[in-house]
Scaffold this active site. Structure first.
Site, PDB file in Angstrom:
ATOM      1  N   HIS A  95      32.936  56.645  27.755  1.00  0.00           N
ATOM      2  CA  HIS A  95      34.079  55.867  28.215  1.00  0.00           C
ATOM      3  C   HIS A  95      35.160  55.719  27.149  1.00  0.00           C
ATOM      4  O   HIS A  95      34.885  55.565  25.964  1.00  0.00           O
ATOM      5  CB  HIS A  95      33.627  54.476  28.677  1.00  0.00           C
ATOM      6  CG  HIS A  95      32.900  53.696  27.627  1.00  0.00           C
ATOM      7  ND1 HIS A  95      33.552  52.941  26.678  1.00  0.00           N
ATOM      8  CD2 HIS A  95      31.577  53.570  27.366  1.00  0.00           C
ATOM      9  CE1 HIS A  95      32.666  52.363  25.893  1.00  0.00           C
ATOM     10  NE2 HIS A  95      31.451  52.739  26.275  1.00  0.00           N
ATOM     11  N   ASP A  96      36.403  55.827  27.606  1.00  0.00           N
ATOM     12  CA  ASP A  96      37.598  55.568  26.801  1.00  0.00           C
ATOM     13  C   ASP A  96      37.855  56.603  25.717  1.00  0.00           C
ATOM     14  O   ASP A  96      38.699  56.383  24.837  1.00  0.00           O
ATOM     15  CB  ASP A  96      37.540  54.169  26.169  1.00  0.00           C
ATOM     16  CG  ASP A  96      37.402  53.069  27.210  1.00  0.00           C
ATOM     17  OD1 ASP A  96      38.354  52.862  27.977  1.00  0.00           O
ATOM     18  OD2 ASP A  96      36.330  52.426  27.261  1.00  0.00           O
ATOM     19  N   GLY A 143      31.556  56.102  22.981  1.00  0.00           N
ATOM     20  CA  GLY A 143      32.750  55.497  23.526  1.00  0.00           C
ATOM     21  C   GLY A 143      33.864  55.334  22.511  1.00  0.00           C
ATOM     22  O   GLY A 143      33.629  55.213  21.310  1.00  0.00           O
TER      23      GLY A 143
END
Length: 256
Positions: free
Chosen positions: A119-120, A137
């Site tokens: 994520h991200d 992440g």
């Protein structure tokens, strides 16, 4: 162009010439641009926007929820640009509200089998990820970086432009632009000279970067003194300014 066994939500938006292979699943909210091909058994879900002329191979999983216990189903996203190659079993998770809310991949990237973008993550342009690279992440990877097979990257690490990692590298800290690193835990091994030659950097620029590398990693200077010396060198070699700017933004500290 669409195999009859593919499952595509009526709420997905596909350009007219998108091709979708057998048993692929494309869920509501997905947008796919012209000339992109989706391989057999690929799964694309969530708020995922994919640009033009991408090749996504079989069993890729894109847009799934983040592997983050804090995630509560917020409407976060994945954005993928144009001209990317995404090979078998690549996994790309959408963002979280604790960061940008989007996992973003730029243009013309080459992403080999079993790579994971958590994520991200923010991926630039013209990068290469060899087989089984794993990004935690919030990792940022700048343009033209190359990561060797099974490179592991700690969360929040920033990887600079034109850098290079060897096979089996573990990166717990930021990797400055132009620098080659390898090992578990990673150690610096000079400037990515061959890559810079291929991208037509001048002999003067490469020599200036080598000098900057020696100042940062081989001179024995403390960080403050090394940065002062790099500041002086940047007057003759503008590329050194890129290293200085990178270090000034580093939150985890650079590999040293």
């Amino acid at each position: 162009m669409i195999h009859p066994t593919a499952i595509i939500s009526p709420q997905a938006a596909l350009a007219r010439d998108v091709s979708v292979g057998p048993y692929a699943i494309i869920e509501a909210g997905v947008e796919i641009g012209e000339g992109t091909s989706i391989g057999p058994h690929a799964v694309i879900e969530g708020r995922t926007r994919i640009g033009r002329n991408n090749r996504i191979f079989q069993f890729a999983a894109i847009g799934g929820p983040p592997q983050d216990k804090k995630y509560r189903g917020e409407p976060t996203e994945v954005e993928i640009g144009d001209g990317n190659t995404i090979r078998e079993y690549v996994t790309i998770n959408r963002g979280t509200t604790q960061d940008a809310g989007v996992t973003r991949i730029g243009n013309d990237n080459w992403i080999m089998a079993y790579v994971h973008f958590a994520h991200d993550c923010q991926i630039g342009n013209h990068t290469i990820f060899a087989n089984a690279c794993q990004l935690a992440g919030h990792v940022h990877v700048d343009d033209w970086a190359i990561l060797g097979a099974t490179t592991l990257v700690h969360q929040f690490v920033h990887i600079g432009a034109h850098s290079f990692t060897g096979m089996g590298t573990y990166l717990p800290q930021d990797l400055p632009p132009y620098v080659t690193a390898a090992g578990n835990t990673a150690r610096p091994y000079g400037i990515n000279s061959e890559g810079l030659k291929r991208r037509e950097f001048s002999t003067q620029a490469i020599s200036g970067l080598k000098r900057a590398y020696r100042t940062l990693y081989r001179s024995g200077l403390g960080m403050e003194d090394a940065l002062r010396e790099l500041q002086a060198q940047s007057r003759d070699c503008p590329e050194v300014r890129t290293i200085l700017d990178f270090i000034s933004r580093s939150s985890r500290g650079i590999l040293r």
